[in-house]
Design a protein around this motif. Structure first.
Motif, mmCIF file in Angstrom:
data_model
loop_
_atom_site.group_PDB
_atom_site.id
_atom_site.type_symbol
_atom_site.label_atom_id
_atom_site.label_comp_id
_atom_site.label_asym_id
_atom_site.label_seq_id
_atom_site.Cartn_x
_atom_site.Cartn_y
_atom_site.Cartn_z
ATOM 1 N N THR A 221 0.926 -1.105 -0.173
ATOM 2 C CA THR A 221 0.077 0.004 -0.049
ATOM 3 C C THR A 221 1.052 1.221 -0.043
ATOM 4 O O THR A 221 0.403 2.156 -0.749
ATOM 5 N N ALA A 222 1.934 1.201 0.848
ATOM 6 C CA ALA A 222 2.764 2.387 0.809
ATOM 7 C C ALA A 222 3.413 2.571 -0.680
ATOM 8 O O ALA A 222 3.665 3.721 -1.153
ATOM 9 N N ARG A 223 3.887 1.790 -1.274
ATOM 10 C CA ARG A 223 4.322 1.696 -2.679
ATOM 11 C C ARG A 223 3.327 2.143 -3.588
ATOM 12 O O ARG A 223 3.820 2.869 -4.768
ATOM 13 N N SER A 224 2.255 1.617 -3.662
ATOM 14 C CA SER A 224 1.056 1.924 -4.635
ATOM 15 C C SER A 224 0.458 2.989 -4.307
ATOM 16 O O SER A 224 -0.440 3.575 -5.230
ATOM 17 N N GLY A 225 0.432 3.549 -3.368
ATOM 18 C CA GLY A 225 -0.251 4.764 -2.935
ATOM 19 C C GLY A 225 -1.586 4.550 -2.604
ATOM 20 O O GLY A 225 -2.654 5.627 -2.621
ATOM 21 N N ILE A 226 -2.025 3.338 -2.314
ATOM 22 C CA ILE A 226 -3.738 3.136 -1.811
ATOM 23 C C ILE A 226 -3.572 2.930 -0.269
ATOM 24 O O ILE A 226 -2.567 2.593 0.167
ATOM 25 N N ASN A 227 -4.646 2.900 0.175
ATOM 26 C CA ASN A 227 -4.718 2.741 1.688
ATOM 27 C C ASN A 227 -5.041 1.256 2.087
ATOM 28 O O ASN A 227 -5.433 0.474 1.037
ATOM 29 N N ARG A 228 -4.539 0.606 3.122
ATOM 30 C CA ARG A 228 -5.049 -0.630 3.451
ATOM 31 C C ARG A 228 -6.505 -1.161 3.204
ATOM 32 O O ARG A 228 -6.693 -2.144 2.751
ATOM 33 N N THR A 229 -7.417 -0.198 3.520
ATOM 34 C CA THR A 229 -8.815 -0.512 3.223
ATOM 35 C C THR A 229 -9.051 -0.616 1.881
ATOM 36 O O THR A 229 -10.038 -1.750 1.700
ATOM 37 N N THR A 230 -8.555 0.100 1.109
ATOM 38 C CA THR A 230 -8.808 -0.268 -0.406
ATOM 39 C C THR A 230 -8.225 -1.500 -0.711
ATOM 40 O O THR A 230 -8.714 -2.228 -1.491
ATOM 41 N N PHE A 231 -6.930 -1.963 -0.306
ATOM 42 C CA PHE A 231 -6.333 -3.172 -0.527
ATOM 43 C C PHE A 231 -7.332 -4.489 -0.036
ATOM 44 O O PHE A 231 -7.741 -5.366 -0.898
ATOM 45 N N TYR A 232 -7.749 -4.144 0.902
ATOM 46 C CA TYR A 232 -8.652 -5.376 1.744
ATOM 47 C C TYR A 232 -10.185 -5.544 1.154
ATOM 48 O O TYR A 232 -10.897 -6.413 1.218
ATOM 49 N N LYS A 233 -10.517 -4.257 0.467
ATOM 50 C CA LYS A 233 -11.736 -4.319 -0.233
ATOM 51 C C LYS A 233 -11.714 -5.227 -1.597
ATOM 52 O O LYS A 233 -12.733 -5.566 -1.804
ATOM 53 N N ASN A 234 -10.540 -5.274 -1.858
ATOM 54 C CA ASN A 234 -10.171 -6.023 -3.313
ATOM 55 C C ASN A 234 -9.717 -7.449 -3.230
ATOM 56 O O ASN A 234 -9.594 -8.422 -4.042
ATOM 57 N N TYR A 235 -8.822 -7.519 -2.000
ATOM 58 C CA TYR A 235 -8.208 -8.630 -1.865
ATOM 59 C C TYR A 235 -8.202 -9.078 -0.291
ATOM 60 O O TYR A 235 -8.039 -8.496 0.732
ATOM 61 N N GLU A 236 -8.360 -10.520 -0.130
ATOM 62 C CA GLU A 236 -8.235 -11.114 1.164
ATOM 63 C C GLU A 236 -6.921 -10.872 2.021
ATOM 64 O O GLU A 236 -6.654 -10.538 3.128
ATOM 65 N N ASN A 237 -5.869 -11.111 0.997
ATOM 66 C CA ASN A 237 -4.606 -11.247 1.615
ATOM 67 C C ASN A 237 -3.588 -11.259 0.281
ATOM 68 O O ASN A 237 -3.792 -11.116 -0.839
ATOM 69 N N ILE A 238 -2.218 -11.181 0.657
ATOM 70 C CA ILE A 238 -1.328 -11.022 -0.485
ATOM 71 C C ILE A 238 -1.291 -12.152 -1.198
ATOM 72 O O ILE A 238 -1.205 -12.239 -2.391
ATOM 73 N N ASP A 239 -1.465 -13.451 -0.697
ATOM 74 C CA ASP A 239 -1.750 -14.699 -1.594
ATOM 75 C C ASP A 239 -3.056 -14.552 -2.798
ATOM 76 O O ASP A 239 -2.726 -14.892 -3.895
#
Length: 166
Positions: free
Chosen positions: A15-33
């Protein structure tokens, strides 16, 4: 993944590298896998894309196999990243299995009955796996045991071996 193994990558780093926040990440993916699997699926789709209706003959099937092989080579950097030392080698085996399944599905759809074509499909999947692993791992790969279904076909010189030569 260029800098550290998949298992060491954190959601915070992504999230730091892509400029998105963690909430956005978790809205789209459950985890890194799940993110990794989605990226692998996209590459597989890019390389193996074809409309089944465009393949009507055995020659079309062979041409599709050659095209898929060329696309694999063109995307070798992505394959190295996803299946290399920082990625997950299972991606390479999964890709090979999807290639095999896709070729078999198309062959069945167009009514291929020649057993040498069916053996060729299996052999081409094995050859593709071996070429990928050799390109990514080189000498490191020579001592890694291969699944039985791959070793069974690795010496089979069939109709589809010319995929690698095109």
């Amino acid at each position: 993944m260029k800098e550290k193994p998949l298992g060491k990558i954190t959601v915070s780093a992504i999230t730091a590298r892509s400029g998105i926040n963690r909430t956005t990440f978790y809205k789209n993916y459950e985890n890194i896998d799940q993110l990794f699997n989605m990226v692998c699926l996209r590459l597989t789709r890019d390389v193996l894309r074809v409309r089944s209706s465009d393949i009507r003959t055995t020659d079309d099937l062979i041409a599709y196999g050659r095209l898929s092989y060329r696309r694999t080579i063109q995307n070798m950097d992505r394959f190295r990243l996803l299946g290399g030392s920082h990625g997950d080698m299972r991606f390479l085996w999964n890709f090979s299995n999807v290639f095999n399944t896709r070729m078999r599905h198309i062959a069945e759809h167009i009514g291929v009955t020649d057993r040498s074509i069916w053996r060729g499909i299996d052999a081409s999947s094995g050859i593709l796996s071996l070429r990928l692993c050799d390109a990514i791992y080189g000498d490191q790969f020579k001592d890694v045991p291969l699944p039985e279904d791959i070793t069974r076909y690795q010496t089979d010189r069939s109709l589809f071996e010319n995929i690698a030569q095109s």
